[in-house]
Structure formats: structure tokens, C-alpha cells
Design a protein around this motif. Structure first.
Motif, short mmCIF file in Angstrom:
data_model
loop_
_atom_site.label_atom_id
_atom_site.label_comp_id
_atom_site.label_asym_id
_atom_site.label_seq_id
_atom_site.Cartn_x
_atom_site.Cartn_y
_atom_site.Cartn_z
N VAL A 53 0.86 -1.19 0.00
CA VAL A 53 0.00 0.00 0.00
C VAL A 53 0.89 1.24 0.00
N HIS A 54 0.87 1.99 -1.11
CA HIS A 54 1.69 3.21 -1.20
C HIS A 54 0.98 4.41 -0.57
N ARG A 55 1.73 5.53 -0.48
CA ARG A 55 1.11 6.75 0.07
C ARG A 55 -0.05 7.18 -0.82
N GLY A 56 -1.15 7.61 -0.20
CA GLY A 56 -2.30 8.07 -0.99
C GLY A 56 -3.18 6.92 -1.45
N GLU A 57 -2.86 5.70 -0.98
CA GLU A 57 -3.67 4.53 -1.36
C GLU A 57 -4.28 3.89 -0.11
N LEU A 58 -5.31 3.08 -0.34
CA LEU A 58 -5.92 2.33 0.76
C LEU A 58 -6.03 0.86 0.36
N LEU A 59 -5.91 -0.01 1.38
CA LEU A 59 -6.07 -1.43 1.10
C LEU A 59 -7.56 -1.70 0.87
N PRO A 108 -12.88 3.98 -13.86
CA PRO A 108 -11.43 3.80 -13.88
C PRO A 108 -10.86 3.78 -12.45
N GLY A 109 -9.89 2.89 -12.25
CA GLY A 109 -9.27 2.81 -10.92
C GLY A 109 -9.87 1.70 -10.07
N THR A 110 -10.93 1.03 -10.59
CA THR A 110 -11.56 -0.04 -9.80
C THR A 110 -10.84 -1.37 -10.00
N PHE A 111 -10.43 -1.65 -11.24
CA PHE A 111 -9.86 -2.96 -11.55
C PHE A 111 -8.66 -3.30 -10.66
N ARG A 112 -7.83 -2.29 -10.37
CA ARG A 112 -6.62 -2.53 -9.56
C ARG A 112 -6.97 -3.03 -8.16
N ALA A 113 -8.23 -2.78 -7.72
CA ALA A 113 -8.65 -3.28 -6.40
C ALA A 113 -8.57 -4.80 -6.36
N MET A 114 -8.75 -5.44 -7.52
CA MET A 114 -8.71 -6.90 -7.59
C MET A 114 -7.38 -7.43 -8.13
N THR A 115 -6.46 -6.54 -8.47
CA THR A 115 -5.13 -7.00 -8.91
C THR A 115 -4.10 -6.64 -7.81
N ASN A 116 -3.84 -5.34 -7.66
CA ASN A 116 -2.90 -4.90 -6.60
C ASN A 116 -3.51 -5.04 -5.22
N GLY A 117 -4.84 -4.92 -5.16
CA GLY A 117 -5.52 -4.96 -3.86
C GLY A 117 -5.73 -3.59 -3.26
N THR A 118 -5.24 -2.54 -3.97
CA THR A 118 -5.36 -1.19 -3.41
C THR A 118 -6.14 -0.27 -4.35
N VAL A 119 -6.62 0.84 -3.78
CA VAL A 119 -7.27 1.89 -4.58
C VAL A 119 -6.71 3.23 -4.11
N THR A 120 -6.88 4.27 -4.91
CA THR A 120 -6.41 5.58 -4.47
C THR A 120 -7.45 6.15 -3.50
N GLY A 124 -18.46 6.48 2.63
CA GLY A 124 -18.68 5.97 3.99
C GLY A 124 -17.50 5.10 4.43
N TRP A 125 -17.02 4.28 3.52
CA TRP A 125 -15.86 3.42 3.80
C TRP A 125 -14.60 4.28 3.98
N TYR A 126 -14.45 5.33 3.14
CA TYR A 126 -13.30 6.23 3.23
C TYR A 126 -13.23 6.85 4.63
N ARG A 127 -14.41 7.32 5.12
CA ARG A 127 -14.43 7.93 6.45
C ARG A 127 -14.08 6.90 7.52
N ALA A 128 -14.61 5.67 7.34
CA ALA A 128 -14.37 4.63 8.36
C ALA A 128 -12.89 4.26 8.46
N VAL A 129 -12.19 4.20 7.32
CA VAL A 129 -10.79 3.76 7.40
C VAL A 129 -9.78 4.89 7.61
N THR A 130 -10.15 6.11 7.20
CA THR A 130 -9.16 7.20 7.36
C THR A 130 -9.53 8.15 8.49
#
Ligand code: HEM
Length: 262
Positions: free
Chosen positions: A24-30, A199-211, A221-227
Motif C-alpha cells: 500500500v503506497h502513500r495516498g492509497e488504501l487497502l 477507472p481505478g476499480t480494476f486494480r482493487a482486484m489485482t494490486n488490492g489497493t485503490v487511491t 462511507g468506507w473512506y471515512r471509516a478507514v481514514t
């Protein structure tokens, strides 16, 4: 719910997490850990193989190019129930894995009512009531759950047709095909939504992360819960940052022009 299947699921989760890795890089979430991704692609491979062999059996002439890929008609017929069985087994573990975040609530019913605005991208960001999965994703999940159960029952009845009555097999054929068509329709929409539409969704199932930007846009709602941060504020800050950048670039262009003319 603490059954032996659950314990097996937990063990498998831990084992797979040890083998694979998510960076998980900076600016990304698992978004999806390794276990979820492995299960997802096993489900997808088994589903596509069952679909292709199913087409070849359903209409051998229309899909005559398919049977040779699996070693001819009889072998295709032999393989199809196995692919179907693997699909239901893998999906069963995905069902255990995703059961909690897929529980339907009032916000999902509200989301379904504004599906038109969603599909036409009318709003830039989703409402904050959208958590880890939105109503459409949950609907797709539950449609697969119901279809997979029907698939399995009718598939077994047709597989062992010497043990069942003729009308049972005939009814099973119809239900099996309807369940298949529902999943196929969902699958086509799912691929579109998971790639070109967002765009940007597919990587959730390859790298496992999203921006983070993807998260506050599609699942605030999920963004608020995790950050712990306000998604609307993050979105507006980003808008301001982009506008500042644009202004700075225009200024730089003007300076360059003035210097060239001098
Ligand atoms: C082969 C092409 C496929 C692609 C490109 C694809 C892509 C994706 C992506 C990117 C996600 C993550 C979405 C998110 O985190 O918000 C996802 C989730 C999911 N996938 Fe797939 N998938 C494919 C095949 C399948 C198949 C064959 C099934 C089952 C029959 C399936 C079932 C699901 C489910 C239930 C979810 C969670 C809910 C959802 O996001 O809709 N996928 N997929």
C-alpha cells in the motif's frame, strides 16, 4: 457462527495472506486482501469455464468453435459439471468472506432508488451512506448466491439423470438456464462497472489497493471509516488543489509568452 467450515475459512485466509503480499503506497488504501483476490479470480476462472462449456452444450452448432477448445463434444459435456462444481465451492468461501459487508440495509434500498443518477454519472461523488459496497454490488452478490444454489441443485439433478425422473430433469434444465442467464447479465454489467465505467476499480482486484480519491468518490462511507477524514472535505480540497495547479500553469504559460515576445 463458529463452525468447522468457518475455522477452515479463517485458516485458509491466514495461510494465503502469508504467501501473498499487498503493497500500500502513500495516498492509497487497502481494498481487497490477498485471500479475497485469490478467491475472486478462482471464482471468475471457474465461472468463465462453466459458461463456455455450458454454451457449447446448450447450442453445439452456434458455438461449434467452443467444444474443440475443451477436447471435443463428449469431453466438454464431462468437464462442464466439474467447472460448475468448482465455481460453487469457490464462491461458497467468497460468500463466507463477504457475508458481513454484503448485508442489505436501508441505505442500499435508497441507493437502488437513485440507480439512474448513478449509471449516468450525474453526481461527482456518491452520498456518504455508501460504505464498502454499494447497493448495486450487493444486489449482484445476492443474485449470484441465489443463482449458485439453484445452479448446484439443478446441476446435480441433471448430472445424475438416471436417478431422477424425466420431468425433474426437464424442469432443472429450464431453472439452470434461467439462473445462468441472470448471472451472465450480471457478469456483463459487472465487467463494465469494474473496468471502463469506473477507472481505478480494476486494480482493487489485482494490486488490492485503490487511491484515496477513488475511495472518497465511490465509497465515501468506507473512506471515512478507514481514514477518519471527511470525504466531502477531501474532495473539495482536491478540487481546490487542481484549480490552483491549473492557475499556476496558465500563469507560467503567460510568463513564457511574455518572455518570448520580449
Ligand atoms: C472476469 C472479469 C471480472 C472482472 C474484470 C472483475 C472485476 C472486479 C473488481 C475490480 C471488483 C472489486 C470492486 C470493488 O472493490 O468495488 C470485483 C468484485 C466482485 N466480483 Fe468481479 N470481476 C470479474 C469476474 C467476476 C465473476 C465471474 C464473478 C462471479 C460470478 C465476480 C463476482 C464479484 C463480486 C460478487 C464482487 C463484489 C461485488 C462487486 O464489486 O460487484 N466477478 N470484481
Amino acid at each position: 457462527m463458529s463452525t468447522s467450515v468457518d475455522r477452515f475459512d479463517e485458516r485458509a485466509r491466514r495461510t494465503v495472506e502469508r504467501v501473498g503480499q499487498t503493497v500500500v503506497h502513500r495516498g492509497e488504501l487497502l481494498r481487497h486482501p490477498v485471500y479475497t483476490r485469490v478467491l475472486h479470480w478462482l471464482v471468475a476462472i471457474a465461472f468463465i469455464l462453466a459458461l463456455l462449456t455450458g454454451f457449447a452444450i446448450y447450442s453445439p452448432w452456434t458455438y461449434r468453435f467452443l467444444a474443440p477448445l475443451f477436447g471435443g463434444g463428449p469431453r466438454t459435456r464431462l468437464l462442464h459439471p466439474w467447472f460448475g462444481l468448482f465455481f460453487t465451492i469457490f464462491f461458497f468461501f467468497q460468500f463466507l468472506n463477504w457475508f458481513t459487508p454484503m448485508i442489505w440495509n436501508k441505505d442500499d434500498t435508497r441507493w437502488m432508488k437513485r440507480i439512474k443518477q448513478y449509471s449516468t454519472n450525474e453526481e461527482k461523488v456518491e452520498p456518504e451512506s455508501v460504505g464498502f459496497f454499494n447497493g448495486g454490488q450487493k444486489l449482484y452478490f445476492w443474485a449470484i448466491v441465489i443463482s449458485a444454489v439453484l445452479f448446484l441443485i439443478t446441476g446435480i439433478l441433471m448430472w445424475f439423470d438416471n436417478l431422477t425422473g424425466r420431468w425433474v430433469v426437464a424442469v432443472s434444465y429450464v431453472i439452470h438456464d434461467i439462473a445462468g442467464l441472470i448471472m451472465l447479465a450480471g457478469f456483463i454489467i459487472h465487467i463494465y462497472e469494474g473496468t471502463a465505467a469506473q477507472p481505478g476499480t480494476f486494480r482493487a482486484m489485482t494490486n488490492g489497493t485503490v487511491t484515496e480519491r477513488w475511495a472518497w468518490t465511490h465509497h465515501p462511507g468506507w473512506y471515512r471509516a478507514v481514514t477518519g477524514r471527511d470525504p466531502r472535505e477531501s474532495y473539495e480540497r482536491e478540487q481546490r488543489r487542481m484549480a490552483d495547479r491549473e492557475r499556476a500553469m496558465e500563469e507560467w504559460d503567460r510568463d513564457q509568452d511574455a518572455r518570448d515576445q520580449a
